[in-house]
Every structure is written in structure tokens, then in C-alpha cells.
Design an enzyme around this catalytic site. Sequence first.
Site, PDB file in Angstrom:
ATOM      1  N   GLU A  14       0.788  -1.229   0.000  1.00  0.00           N
ATOM      2  CA  GLU A  14       0.000   0.000   0.000  1.00  0.00           C
ATOM      3  C   GLU A  14       0.825   1.286   0.000  1.00  0.00           C
ATOM      4  O   GLU A  14       0.358   2.321  -0.496  1.00  0.00           O
ATOM      5  CB  GLU A  14      -0.930   0.003   1.227  1.00  0.00           C
ATOM      6  N   SER A  53     -48.412 -28.151  38.154  1.00  0.00           N
ATOM      7  CA  SER A  53     -47.829 -28.993  39.201  1.00  0.00           C
ATOM      8  C   SER A  53     -46.384 -28.643  39.542  1.00  0.00           C
ATOM      9  O   SER A  53     -45.810 -29.260  40.451  1.00  0.00           O
ATOM     10  CB  SER A  53     -47.911 -30.466  38.793  1.00  0.00           C
TER      11      SER A  53
END
Length: 783
Positions: A208, A484
Amino acid sequence: MTTKETPKKRAPRKPASKSAKAKSKPKKGVATSRGWGRKLWSITWKLALIVMAALTIYSIYLDQIIARKFEGQKWHLPAQVFSRSMALYPGAAVSHGQLIAELKLLGYRKVANPRQVGEFSASKTKVDLWRRPFLHPQGSQGEQRVMITFDGLGVESVARHDDKRQMAVFHLEPVLLDRMITGDGEDRLFVPTEKMPQAIVDALILVEDRSFYQHHGVNPFAIVRAAMVNISAGRTVQGGSTLTQQLAKNFFLSSERSLIRKVREALMAIIIDFRYDKNEILEAYLNEVYMGQDKSRAVHGMGLASQFYFGRPIAELTLPQQAFLVAAIKGPSYYNPWRYPARAQERRDLVLRLLMEAEQLSVAQYKAAVESPLGLRKFDKPVHQKLPAFFAVVRHELNQRFGNALLQQSGIKVYTTLDPMAQEAAEKAVASTMKQLSQRDKALQVGMVLTDKYSAGIAAMVGDKVPSYQGFNRAVEIRRPIGSLVKPFVYATALSQGNKYTLATPLKDEPITLKNGQGKTWSPQNVDKKFTGQVPLLTAFKRSMNVPTVNLGMAIGTSAVATTLDKAGWTDKIPEYPSMLLGAINGSPLMVAQAYQTLADNGRYRQLSAVTHVLDMDNNPLQGAGLSSSQAIDVGSDFLVQHAMTQVVASGTARRLGQAFPGVTLAGKTGTSNDSRDSWFAGFDERNVAAIWVGLDDNGKTGLYGSSGAMAVYQAFLKNRAPISLRRTPVNGVVQGYFDATSGAAMERDCGNVMALPALAESYHPAKNCGEPLSWWQKLTGG
């Protein structure tokens, strides 16, 4: 005598010739041009001064903007959210297979012999692991190699590899679940330069910006060269921007293509280069550069890109993988390796070739690298977890304990209780079971919560039959009758009342009619609509019989049962009506999980949590509001209830669960609300407590019982995550008792027609010589 001289007359001057006049007198046009020249020069230098002054002022303005960014907080780093850190120690309830699954989830590589960090090998009973260094909430953990040995119960030992010294506890690094994105939608994982692989830095500069360390922010030669190449090609094929210019654009400018933007970019690059060290600029670039798109999230920086593309820390990437990260900078979309693998590999190989030509790679290294595959993570395996139900709870808890401004801070780290393997098993169980149950009704929904029995942390949570769906969280937000599931608390209350009740105590199973304050009557029924006259307490419990339970509850008082449930962690108001004894109490899976966590934890209430620690940007712990705890149920009574719950699985309403896992001791309780509208199950093994609801959002009838709906989800969960058998460790105050199978009277071991059941020592007074029960004096004097 003197004479006066008269002055001589001067000869008259001859008029100048026209040509002489022309030479001596400037032409009008020349004078005008000289005048304009002077004016132009005057205007020019004045304008130059104005421009220079304006440029200076503008540069000062830009300098202030740059200084605020570089010398302050460069980025808002999203809050990192981690799972629990798996703890390994002698006796830990972790199996050999579960550890290997965890290591694979963390991205460890299985090899024949670990040679570096991030690798492990495994035999049938041992795992040789070279752990990565990581930040633990209680301090940094260095890399370490250990040998972990397993037996039938879990972890047998953990020993250091070098000196074979046994370790008390050893932690694996937590899984990075996600980052909580706020505001700009950018995702980033900061990595300082010193922890960045050198090959990435070298390749970046080579590809780059080769003159990065020589130029002063802008490289005029590169700009001219790029312009010539682009003109020759007839299109843009090369850029002339330096790394510093790219950084300036990414930090401060838009991607608009205009001369003004380019000038501003160049000016900012010059200022950045003047003010800051090259390495600081490089670090900023490596953590800012755009590396791709993860759906709605922009992926920034090499650290996050490593996780996004390869699913592992950047320090563990191979050379070809490092080269690909540099290659992708040119165009993350264009070189998307999942969509365009050939294009991506070609670009990667170009980076590798440039490294070889720069003599940073040997020819042999280059050949080996270009022949290797890209090594990407599987595209269908997400880089971050979709946990909408759990993350909603995390956000709520952070707000409650640490304040609503916490997530606005940059760089915080949130350590949670989530067990990734339990979550994965839960999601698979929900998906597979609900697919089957949806054949009954496509609208069926589910809510599921799992807790860690040892830490009282939320280990997993599912709020929808599509676990990734972000919406109504049924694990937390529903309020439905629990049926229950209330019964263990009725029986725990009774067993805690001194020597009145044992597991063998006979309970009436006869028709009963109750009246409320308004004169309305209620006649509870057993599921089979039959009555047996009398049943032992344990039988009534494991068969989930309604009438004996109501008789027992009315004898001890509904307020006493409500108190027990409240102490166990029930957060909503409990209606103290007789119907509450059969579960006419509205709750959520999270509320049920809290209460059953208390049952599983020897009666100790500990407030469930999803967050264990929070660290700030500098890794300092933040103090939040504490979590409450207390002894809610007597340890001995709780032990008896746990025993009864194991019998529910062994031979009661959940026996199909016991049959599916023979030889494994599990505790559980099924629950069904009126007209089979809600299907519930709650239970636990040695590691996790589970609470599951299956039903319809519109409260319609499902035709499902607890055993056929919610329990099926739990059974599928245990198939995905093998259960660890409950370790029924005896507790103080509990003895092995023997009771007459008919009357429930305490007997000696050798008496006939007796059943062996655990009992509280204070309530177990066997009859002498299998005859009459002991008198109060004999009980007092020991017979």
C-alpha cells in the site's frame, strides 16, 4: 575702462524628431500594461497572503480536529460480551467430550502433539492443552500447557505440563459472544501494534505505501505515477494515496470523489505526519481500515477481520491468512472470499509474491504459501452469537446493577454466565422438538431457561421456537399458570415442619370440596378422576396426584407454602387461595428456574444473574449492586424433596426421561395447567437446572401434558449435551429410614413390609422390635 559684456544668445533648440519623441515618451499601451502588471502583482501577493492566512487558520482548525481524535478517544469501542470462563478442577462436572467441544468452539486446533499456543491433543481419558493467554476478570492469565485427566464423574486432575504439578483450578478463556454496537454500526476489535504479526505490517507497507517511512504524509511522486498509469489505462487502476491519506479519509472525510476533498485529505495527512509518530499512525490505520461487511455491521481493523474471515485471533493466523488480510484492503467486496474465492486467492498470491520479491519470503516459503487454501471459517458459522433472549437479560441487568449509561462507555468488557455449549444444545433441542410438536399446531411456542447449579448463573436461554428471533422473549416475559411445578414447594413446606411428615406419611386421597370467601366451591380431581383412599406422601408426589397434595397443603396452610415459594425466589405476588396448591400461580420460565435453582442448590437461594464482572477500558473492575442470597429451605428437607424428584424421573410422571438415560440420576417435575393449555417441565442434573414452557400465545388448548411437551424439549437437550448424574451426597440431619409400606410408621430395618427412604433424623423414631411405636419418653431417652 571696463566694458560690460553682453550675454550671448542661446541658439534655439531644434524640435525633436518624431522618432526621438517616440523613443523618449512611452507608448500609451506599454504604460497601461505596466500599470496593470503592477496592480496584478499587488493583487496577487495580497491574495497570496490572504490565502496563506486562510490556509494557516484552516490548518490550525484541522489540527485541532486531528488532535482531538488522536489524543483523545480514537474510536468508540463496542462493549465486548464474553461467555463464562470454563473452570477445570478435580471433581468439576465437565466430561471429556464437553471439553473438546469447548476447545473447538474457541478455535483450538487438534494436533498429534501441541507445539504452540492454540493447539491440543486428546486420548480417551486425557487432553494435552496449550492454552492461549487471555484477560480473566480476576487478572491476566498467561499462556500455559496442561494435562487434564478425566474419570467417569468428570475432571480427575489438572497438572502443569512442565513440572507435573497439580493445579487447584484452571480456566479456559471465555468465548467472545458479541459486541454491543451503539450508534454508528461500526464493529471493531482493537489490537496494539506490538501484538500485530510483523508479516502483516511488512506486507501492508510493501503493497500500500512503500515509502511510508520516508514521505511526510503525501507522496507527490506516487500521485504523478498513478495519474500516468490511469491515463494510459483509460480508467482508474492505481491510487496515489499514502497510508496517512487513507487514514485521514477514513477518520475525518467521506468517500466523495472531488478535488476539494483530495486537497483536504492531503492537508490533513501532512498535519498528521507532522504531529505524530509513524508507528502511531500505523497502529491507527491497522485498527481503522475497512475490511468488509458483516450484514449490517461494518468490519473495521485487522483484529476483527481476523475473527470475521478466519474465526481465530490474529496472532494465530498462518502466513497465507495474514497475506489475505492485506490483500482484502484493496476491495473487501470485490475480493470477498466466499463469493469470489478464485479472485481472492489470486490477490492473496500477489501479496505473497511481492513479499518474496522483497526477499521477506524465501522461494520455498512462497511456494508453500500459495499452495495452501484460504482457510476461511465456515460461512454458515456466525462470527458472533445471535442470543436475543439472553442479551436482553444482560442489558437489563447491566442497567439495574451498573446504571443505564454503562454501555455508552468505550471499551468495556462484560463477562457473563452463558455456557456456549449449553446454549447450542438448547437451541438444537428447541428447533428439533418444536418442529415435531408443530405438526399438532404450528402456532406452538416455547420458552427455556438453563442455570448453572454451582454458580447460580443463567447458562442458556431461548425465547422463541426460532431461537435467533429478536422479539417477544417468552423465557422472561410470559406469565402463565405453572401447574404442578408448584408441588415440590408444598411438600418442602410440609417436610420442614418438624416430625409431622416423612416421605412415607399417608395422605388422604378422597373427594374434597372447598369454599372460598364468596361461597364458591372447588372440588379438585386427580388426572385419572379416581381416588385410592390413601397414598404415601412420596407416591402422591411422584405421580403428581392433585387431591392428596391439596389435603396436605390445606393442613399446613397456603400462607406457609407461599412463604416457602417467596423465600425460594418467586418475585411476583402469590395468591393464597387453595387453587395455588395446584399451580394457579402465574410465572415465567425464568421465575421457575430461580425457584428450582434453590431446590437444586440444597435449599440455598441465590439471585440468578447473567453478569459476573464488568471491566472498564483500562481493565479495572466496576462495582455494581450486589446479588442477594439466603437459606430458603432447610437443607435436610430439601434433600428429601430432591430424592422425591429423582423418583419422579425413575418411576413417576417423568419416567420416560429416566428410561431414555438409564443409569443416570436426574431430578424433575412435570406440570400441566387446566385444560392442557400450558406444558411445563423443570429439573436438573449435576450441572444444569432447566425450566421449560410450551404453549400458545393466545392461551389456547394444546392437548399437551408436561411430559409430552416441555419434557420432550429437555430430553432432546440432554441428548445434545449428555447429562452428568446427580451426586447424592448425604447431608447432616438426614438418615436412612425404614417405614411400614401401609401405615407409614417408622420401623426397624429388619421388620417386614418396610420401604427404605431417607428421613430427617428428628422425625425418624422407629418402633421397638417391630411393635408399637416408641413413647415420647422412649424417644426422649433413646428407647
